[in-house]
Design a protein around this motif. Structure first.
Motif, PDB file in Angstrom:
ATOM      1  N   PRO A   1       0.814  -1.219   0.000  1.00 16.02           N
ATOM      2  CA  PRO A   1       0.000   0.000   0.000  1.00 16.02           C
ATOM      3  C   PRO A   1       0.842   1.261   0.000  1.00 16.02           C
ATOM      4  N   ASP A   2       0.329   2.313  -0.640  1.00 18.10           N
ATOM      5  CA  ASP A   2       0.951   3.622  -0.555  1.00 18.10           C
ATOM      6  C   ASP A   2       0.740   4.175   0.859  1.00 18.10           C
ATOM      7  N   SER A   3       1.516   5.174   1.238  1.00 23.05           N
ATOM      8  CA  SER A   3       1.468   5.690   2.608  1.00 23.05           C
ATOM      9  C   SER A   3       0.102   6.260   2.976  1.00 23.05           C
ATOM     10  N   HIS A   4      -0.648   6.778   1.982  1.00 20.42           N
ATOM     11  CA  HIS A   4      -1.937   7.410   2.260  1.00 20.42           C
ATOM     12  C   HIS A   4      -3.107   6.451   2.130  1.00 20.42           C
ATOM     13  N   THR A   5      -2.851   5.208   1.725  1.00 22.64           N
ATOM     14  CA  THR A   5      -3.933   4.267   1.427  1.00 22.64           C
ATOM     15  C   THR A   5      -4.598   3.756   2.703  1.00 22.64           C
ATOM     16  N   ILE A   6      -5.922   3.800   2.722  1.00 27.18           N
ATOM     17  CA  ILE A   6      -6.708   3.230   3.822  1.00 27.18           C
ATOM     18  C   ILE A   6      -7.360   1.953   3.295  1.00 27.18           C
ATOM     19  N   PRO A   7      -6.916   0.789   3.721  1.00 28.20           N
ATOM     20  CA  PRO A   7      -7.459  -0.466   3.182  1.00 28.20           C
ATOM     21  C   PRO A   7      -8.934  -0.641   3.541  1.00 28.20           C
ATOM     22  N   LEU A   8      -9.649  -1.337   2.665  1.00 29.41           N
ATOM     23  CA  LEU A   8     -11.043  -1.663   2.921  1.00 29.41           C
ATOM     24  C   LEU A   8     -11.149  -3.094   3.419  1.00 29.41           C
ATOM     25  N   SER A   9     -11.814  -3.260   4.548  1.00 30.61           N
ATOM     26  CA  SER A   9     -11.979  -4.583   5.129  1.00 30.61           C
ATOM     27  C   SER A   9     -13.030  -5.381   4.361  1.00 30.61           C
ATOM     28  N   ARG A  10     -12.960  -6.700   4.476  1.00 31.18           N
ATOM     29  CA  ARG A  10     -14.018  -7.542   3.941  1.00 31.18           C
ATOM     30  C   ARG A  10     -15.155  -7.725   4.946  1.00 31.18           C
ATOM     31  N   VAL A  11     -14.943  -7.270   6.160  1.00 28.57           N
ATOM     32  CA  VAL A  11     -15.994  -7.330   7.170  1.00 28.57           C
ATOM     33  C   VAL A  11     -17.038  -6.264   6.842  1.00 28.57           C
ATOM     34  N   PRO A  12     -18.335  -6.576   6.910  1.00 27.64           N
ATOM     35  CA  PRO A  12     -19.380  -5.597   6.596  1.00 27.64           C
ATOM     36  C   PRO A  12     -19.295  -4.353   7.461  1.00 27.64           C
ATOM     37  N   GLY A  13     -19.758  -3.241   6.874  1.00 26.39           N
ATOM     38  CA  GLY A  13     -19.712  -1.946   7.547  1.00 26.39           C
ATOM     39  C   GLY A  13     -18.668  -1.044   6.932  1.00 26.39           C
ATOM     40  N   LEU A  14     -18.549  -1.087   5.599  1.00 27.54           N
ATOM     41  CA  LEU A  14     -17.590  -0.224   4.914  1.00 27.54           C
ATOM     42  C   LEU A  14     -17.967   1.247   5.136  1.00 27.54           C
ATOM     43  N   PRO A  15     -16.994   2.144   5.080  1.00 28.72           N
ATOM     44  CA  PRO A  15     -17.311   3.574   5.251  1.00 28.72           C
ATOM     45  C   PRO A  15     -18.353   4.033   4.240  1.00 28.72           C
ATOM     46  N   ASP A  16     -19.261   4.888   4.683  1.00 29.39           N
ATOM     47  CA  ASP A  16     -20.312   5.384   3.784  1.00 29.39           C
ATOM     48  C   ASP A  16     -19.740   6.070   2.555  1.00 29.39           C
ATOM     49  N   LEU A  17     -18.580   6.706   2.699  1.00 32.82           N
ATOM     50  CA  LEU A  17     -18.025   7.508   1.609  1.00 32.82           C
ATOM     51  C   LEU A  17     -17.533   6.682   0.428  1.00 32.82           C
ATOM     52  N   VAL A  18     -17.434   5.364   0.563  1.00 30.27           N
ATOM     53  CA  VAL A  18     -16.990   4.560  -0.583  1.00 30.27           C
ATOM     54  C   VAL A  18     -18.132   4.317  -1.567  1.00 30.27           C
ATOM     55  N   TYR A  19     -19.344   4.701  -1.204  1.00 24.88           N
ATOM     56  CA  TYR A  19     -20.495   4.474  -2.065  1.00 24.88           C
ATOM     57  C   TYR A  19     -20.947   5.763  -2.749  1.00 24.88           C
ATOM     58  N   HIS A  20     -21.308   5.644  -4.034  1.00 21.34           N
ATOM     59  CA  HIS A  20     -22.032   6.698  -4.723  1.00 21.34           C
ATOM     60  C   HIS A  20     -23.511   6.469  -4.464  1.00 21.34           C
ATOM     61  N   HIS A  21     -24.237   7.512  -4.058  1.00 19.01           N
ATOM     62  CA  HIS A  21     -25.643   7.334  -3.726  1.00 19.01           C
ATOM     63  C   HIS A  21     -26.355   8.680  -3.767  1.00 19.01           C
ATOM     64  N   ASP A  22     -27.688   8.616  -3.671  1.00 14.66           N
ATOM     65  CA  ASP A  22     -28.510   9.831  -3.673  1.00 14.66           C
ATOM     66  C   ASP A  22     -29.187  10.018  -2.323  1.00 14.66           C
ATOM     67  N   GLY A  23     -28.608   9.420  -1.297  1.00 16.68           N
ATOM     68  CA  GLY A  23     -29.189   9.491   0.036  1.00 16.68           C
ATOM     69  C   GLY A  23     -29.810   8.186   0.466  1.00 16.68           C
ATOM     70  N   GLN A  24     -30.118   7.303  -0.497  1.00 13.28           N
ATOM     71  CA  GLN A  24     -30.685   5.998  -0.162  1.00 13.28           C
ATOM     72  C   GLN A  24     -29.550   5.014   0.118  1.00 13.28           C
ATOM     73  N   LEU A  25     -28.956   5.181   1.282  1.00 12.32           N
ATOM     74  CA  LEU A  25     -27.824   4.352   1.695  1.00 12.32           C
ATOM     75  C   LEU A  25     -28.048   3.894   3.125  1.00 12.32           C
ATOM     76  N   THR A  26     -27.954   2.583   3.343  1.00 12.82           N
ATOM     77  CA  THR A  26     -27.991   2.052   4.706  1.00 12.82           C
ATOM     78  C   THR A  26     -26.683   2.434   5.379  1.00 12.82           C
ATOM     79  N   LYS A  27     -26.750   3.224   6.450  1.00 13.91           N
ATOM     80  CA  LYS A  27     -25.543   3.724   7.104  1.00 13.91           C
ATOM     81  C   LYS A  27     -24.689   2.566   7.621  1.00 13.91           C
TER      82      LYS A  27
END
Length: 407
Positions: free
Chosen positions: A215-241
């Motif tokens: 990983p690069d120094s600024h990279t934040i890895p994404l876990s495979r465990v559910p509950g990814l950060p909301d910001l990784v999704y494109h949405h129009d507000g219809q997003l399960t937090k």
């Protein structure tokens, strides 16, 4: 091993390495020599001598036509030539879906993955295995994490450059890439490099790729465990937090190979994280809003599950032609007439239904159904700390009433 080990078997599947027919053992050679019909790709059939006038079948596209041709010859002696291990991303995996194992003999050669580990000194039990042959390269997104060792079957000579580009865009630009060509043959060659500077131009079409992910120094890895950060999704507000999503996936309880229906999928987050939890998990995202359908497709590709099936339409009408699910999640539209009834009737015995309600009317519907069918009702209330002037205060996320029931 002798041919007596294979009584009344009419189909043989023989793995061939880069050393060609010369590398076959005695059993494989005997099966090939006794075959009346030989099946393979152009490269495999070209290994046979020009004087061989037996019937030959070349793989067609779609492959189902060739499979039908093979099944029509049941009772004849048919030999399928394949690369490496036919049961490792190979034709054997496909044929076994149509023909019983007691009608066939499978003679593998070392798989490409085994040969790669032998060249690199990697343990086959400690790597991620992936094929990009005829598959969407965005599958790779779900496999990239710090210090992952990836072994990848290439589609062609362009695949290494595609893999390098994905690693860079995912924030793993210094990852080590090793391309291995024609493994086990006279043309074998190993090409090392780094993702950020990968520029090999003369890669052979027959290649495989090994990656050590850095990983690069600024990279934040994404876990495979559910509950990814909301910001990784494109949405129009219809997003399960994310907090609600993590709880929801926990009660959905995905198991390998299971199929989920995500009814009223929004931006697709539940189905996506269901599939990310285990590579054999499958999901169907049902959504009627065209903009959200595009969000689902974009999010699925970005998060490494491009095989998420997206069904455009309004439930419950659209549900009748879908494959039966193991689990159903309803994230919206609970007050739609006959939606809950239809989903419940479609579920198999031991099937699981999870529904989330955020409106009073939807909550009343869940209370009614819980009274009739049982299950568990849970009220989920989450607050997040957010700035209030110079200080922090708690801001509540809309509470969710959740119903979980097993049929």
């Amino acid at each position: 091993m002798t041919l007596n080990n294979f009584p009344q078997k009419w189909l043989s599947i023989i793995g061939i390495g880069e050393d060609g027919l010369a590398g076959l053992n005695n059993v494989a050679r005997s099966l090939l020599d006794s075959a009346e019909v030989i099946v393979g790709g152009d490269r495999h059939l070209a290994m046979l001598p020009d004087t061989d006038h037996r019937e030959k079948l070349v793989w067609t596209s779609p492959i189902k036509h060739s499979i039908a041709e093979i099944i029509q010859r049941r009772g004849q002696s048919v030999c399928v030539l394949a690369s490496g291990d036919p049961m490792c991303y190979g034709i054997g995996v496909t044929l076994i879906r149509y023909i019983p194992i007691d009608e066939m003999s499978i003679i593998p050669a070392p798989s490409t993955f085994s040969l790669m580990c032998a060249r690199l000194g990697w343990s086959l039990t400690e790597v991620e295995l992936l094929s990009l042959c005829g598959r969407d390269p965005t599958l790779l997104h779900a496999f990239v994490y710090p210090h992952a060792r990836l072994l990848i079957l290439s589609a062609d000579k362009q695949t290494p450059a595609t893999v390098a580009e994905i690693l860079v865009t995912q924030g793993y630009s210094q990852s080590e890439i090793t391309v291995l060509e024609h493994l086990g043959g006279e043309k074998e060659r190993i090409i090392p490099g780094v993702a950020a500077t990968w520029d090999a131009k003369d890669v052979a079409d027959l290649n495989a790729i090994a990656c050590y992910c850095i990983p690069d120094s600024h990279t934040i890895p994404l876990s495979r465990v559910p509950g990814l950060p909301d910001l990784v999704y494109h949405h129009d507000g219809q997003l399960t937090k994310k907090e609600i999503r993590a709880i929801t996936l926990a009660v959905l309880a995905p198991l390998p190979g299971q199929l989920l229906w995500d009814v009223g999928a929004g931006c697709g987050s539940i189905g996506i994280e269901w599939m990310r939890s285990e590579r054999s998990c499958r999901a169907v995202a049902i959504e009627q809003n065209r903009t959200r359908i595009q969000y689902i497709a974009d999010n699925a590709a970005a998060l490494g599950v491009p095989n998420l099936q997206i069904v455009a339409g309004k439930a419950p009408t659209i549900l009748k032609d879908l494959p039966q699910p193991d689990t159903i999640f309803i994230g919206g539209g609970l007050t739609t007439p006959n939606l809950l009834e239809t989903c419940w009737n479609i579920l198999p015995a031991k099937g699981r239904l999870v529904a989330n309600a955020v409106t009073v009317e939807s909550e009343q519907k869940l209370l009614q159904w819980q009274g009739e069918l049982g299950g568990e009702l849970t009220r989920i209330a989450i607050s997040r700390a957010e700035p209030v002037g110079k200080f922090f205060g708690w801001k509540a996320i809309a509470p969710v009433t959740q119903w979980v029931v097993v049929k």
